[in-house]
Design an enzyme around this catalytic site. Structure first.
Site, PDB file in Angstrom:
ATOM      1  N   ASN B  51       0.862  -1.184   0.000  1.00 42.84           N
ATOM      2  CA  ASN B  51       0.000   0.000   0.000  1.00 42.84           C
ATOM      3  C   ASN B  51       0.896   1.231   0.000  1.00 42.84           C
ATOM      4  O   ASN B  51       1.600   1.488   0.979  1.00 42.84           O
ATOM      5  CB  ASN B  51      -0.917   0.003   1.230  1.00 42.84           C
ATOM      6  CG  ASN B  51      -1.923   1.138   1.185  1.00 42.84           C
ATOM      7  OD1 ASN B  51      -1.640   2.230   0.697  1.00 42.84           O
ATOM      8  ND2 ASN B  51      -3.120   0.874   1.688  1.00 42.84           N
ATOM      9  N   ASP B  54      -0.306   4.485   2.611  1.00 42.53           N
ATOM     10  CA  ASP B  54      -0.433   4.389   4.068  1.00 42.53           C
ATOM     11  C   ASP B  54       0.912   3.919   4.633  1.00 42.53           C
ATOM     12  O   ASP B  54       1.312   2.771   4.453  1.00 42.53           O
ATOM     13  CB  ASP B  54      -1.546   3.395   4.422  1.00 42.53           C
ATOM     14  CG  ASP B  54      -1.835   3.372   5.927  1.00 42.53           C
ATOM     15  OD1 ASP B  54      -0.985   3.864   6.705  1.00 42.53           O
ATOM     16  OD2 ASP B  54      -2.899   2.854   6.311  1.00 42.53           O
ATOM     17  N   ASN B  80       2.592  -9.619   4.005  1.00 46.95           N
ATOM     18  CA  ASN B  80       3.040 -11.011   3.865  1.00 46.95           C
ATOM     19  C   ASN B  80       1.992 -11.875   3.169  1.00 46.95           C
ATOM     20  O   ASN B  80       2.142 -13.100   3.094  1.00 46.95           O
ATOM     21  CB  ASN B  80       3.449 -11.604   5.224  1.00 46.95           C
ATOM     22  CG  ASN B  80       2.268 -11.800   6.161  1.00 46.95           C
ATOM     23  OD1 ASN B  80       1.139 -11.419   5.837  1.00 46.95           O
ATOM     24  ND2 ASN B  80       2.521 -12.375   7.325  1.00 46.95           N
ATOM     25  N   SER B 110      29.231  -4.259  -1.572  1.00 48.69           N
ATOM     26  CA  SER B 110      28.832  -4.757  -2.883  1.00 48.69           C
ATOM     27  C   SER B 110      28.690  -6.275  -2.913  1.00 48.69           C
ATOM     28  O   SER B 110      27.978  -6.801  -3.772  1.00 48.69           O
ATOM     29  CB  SER B 110      29.857  -4.313  -3.934  1.00 48.69           C
ATOM     30  OG  SER B 110      31.168  -4.641  -3.513  1.00 48.69           O
TER      31      SER B 110
END
Lengths: 110, 430
Positions: B51, B54, B80, B110
């Site tokens: 989302n 939010d 999830n 890296s």
């Protein structure tokens, strides 16, 4: 001695020269080939680089210069530490060619 | 005129210059440090936001009442993929309630981000019209492939990517407990060293100690404290500096993580083996005429002052030995910190610590035992970083080590995993 821009210039210029040999075409054509292979958003910057540096790169490749010498001549690489860096094997007359490249770099306006 | 002075080049130069900032997603409407865009430090680097409007909805959030939630009765607030209810019990309570959810956060360099320049980019014999088509995804990811890394790898390598099976600590945590889906963050930055750790925690880690789940943090600064583009040892981090840097990072984690978290300290890699295996091989840029080998490339990068590790990527055997000695010394600092009762007790209310003993020698040994060439373990363009197979093997060996010596750090197996898959499928994917 030019740092990352020098390395990028040398590797890309060397690549373009190799593509010209592999495809048996001019360096101008291989530069156009290389730019056309890039995603659309990178083709305009590539064309601008070719427009700026391309004519000199083509001239120097016709004189059988290496990518190292070409990037020195167009001023992206330099010898600020007093050492001349090279990714590709140097020709026997490298010193003379490097001096000529540095003169070109001093006089050429891109 | 320098290339970046050409107006058409400005967007690319600006893009590259932006890499040095805070290592958080650029496309992030609700500013919760999670994104729905893959690149620019987005969903390739940390679990995809479910989302974007939010900030309270993001991967890793604890959806329970203790953090103001309703256990995802209607909306999936921790991304999830588990939400809704069965009778009076929500699926989040039913499947995940007592499962001990755990995210994973990589702080490192890296290697942790899995740096890779595709070798076909520089091998004229392999260049075709499709070679560079992925450049507009690779450049915004800073030539890193965190989605294939040993820590946060989560997507299959397909197409023109380095072939092989992706394995990672994150994937294993999810296989152990499906409730951990999408709870990963990769704060790996090319060139990062131990002194960056504290800022990474303060600026780039998205974790609220009161509202988010605990996490495993992998502090993995495996090279740049001894590796740089300078000759000699003057620019290497000293043991005292290294210790102070790590402690500052741990102090910051103490303020950031939820209680019940774990911190893994990864020792420095021993890069002395790189020269031995690579120096005489042909580099991709020299494939066409077979005239440029890795020793040539090392010398060239050193000459330009841009070698990722002059200490190991050099023909100077003495410098290679000195670099190894310093790396061993700095690793011993980590080892000492992880076993120092005074230090560990300072953080014990929030996290415990473990020093990872898995070394590059272990990986090479395992690689050879599986019948592979050591050179195939190394990225062809830079001749320095581990390839996909090496990252996957690192994940497997670290996981085995944790299973054997620190099983409390990887959480329990969730008996509801099959039920979660049956009910929620791929849980929204990545």
């Amino acid at each position: 001695n030019g740092g990352v821009p020098c390395a990028v210039c040398t590797l890309l210029t060397g690549l373009v020269g190799q593509l010209a040999e592999i495809h048996n075409e001019t360096v101008a054509d291989s530069m156009a080939r290389f730019c056309s292979y890039l995603p659309a958003s990178y083709q305009t910057p590539c064309a601008a680089l070719v427009k700026t540096y391309g004519p000199t790169i083509i001239d120097l490749y016709e004189d059988h210069e290496t990518a190292d010498m070409i990037c020195l001549a167009i001023g992206i690489c330099n010898t600020s530490s007093g050492t001349r860096c090279h990714a590709f094997p140097e020709p026997a007359d490298a010193e003379e060619r490097a001096n000529r490249a540095l003169k070109i770099a001093a006089t050429k306006s891109f | 005129i320098k290339p970046c002075d050409i107006p058409e080049m400005k967007p690319i130069c600006d893009l590259v210059n932006r890499f040095g900032n805070e290592h958080v997603p650029i496309d992030d409407l609700d500013q919760d440090m999670f994104s729905q865009i893959n690149t620019f430090r987005g969903a390739d680097w940390r679990g995809k936001d479910c989302n974007e409007f939010d900030a309270a909805i993001h991967p890793g959030r604890n959806p329970g009442p203790s953090s103001g939630g309703n256990n995802d009765l209607i909306v999936d607030t921790n991304c999830n993929g588990i939400y809704g209810s069965e009778g009076s019990t929500t699926y989040e309570e039913k499947f995940c309630g007592d499962s001990g959810q755990l995210g994973i956060i990589l702080l490192g360099d890296s290697v942790g981000a899995h740096f890779r320049i595709p070798p076909e980019y520089l091998n004229a014999l392999q260049v075709t019209s499709s070679t560079y088509k992925n450049l507009d995804k690779i450049l915004p990811d800073e030539f890193d492939w965190p989605m294939h890394s040993f820590s946060t790898g989560h997507r299959n390598a397909t197409g023109t990517e380095d072939p092989g099976t992706v394995d990672s600590l994150y994937l294993r945590l999810v296989a152990r407990n499906r409730c951990n889906h999408r709870d990963f963050q990769n704060v790996g930055v090319n060139g990062a060293r131990s002194g960056d750790m504290v800022n990474f925690v303060k600026q780039s880690v998205a974790r609220n100690p009161k509202k988010d789940y605990p996490a495993i943090v992998v502090a993995s600064f495996v090279g740049n404290d001894v590796c740089n583009g300078h000759p000699g040892t003057d620019h290497m981090t000293t043991a005292a500096e290294f210790r102070a840097n790590i402690i500052a990072g741990l102090d910051a984690l103490n303020m950031t993580l939820a209680p019940g978290s774990h911190v893994l300290l990864n020792g420095l890699a021993n890069g002395s083996v790189l020269y031995e295996y690579m120096h005489a091989l042909i580099h991709p840029i020299g494939e066409w005429k077979q005239n440029v080998n890795y020793a040539d490339v090392y010398t060239y990068l050193n000459c330009l002052g841009i070698s990722p590790c002059e200490g190991w990527m050099t023909t100077n055997a003495t410098l290679r030995d000195l670099t190894t000695q310093r790396a061993v010394l700095l690793s011993s600092v980590l080892q000492e910190l992880a076993s120092n009762v005074t230090i560990t007790s300072r953080y014990s209310n929030v996290f415990d610590m473990y020093y990872l003993g898995t070394t590059i020698e272990d990986i090479i040994e395992e690689w050879i035992q599986e019948g592979n060439n050591v050179a195939d373990l190394i990225e062809p363009v830079d001749g320095f970083h581990p390839r996909l197979g090496g990252e996957a093997m690192m994940a497997a060996l670290i996981w085995d080590e944790l299973t054997q010596y620190a099983p409390q750090m990887i959480g329990k197996v969730n008996p509801n995993n099959d039920a979660i898959i049956s009910k929620f499928g791929d849980q929204g994917g990545y």
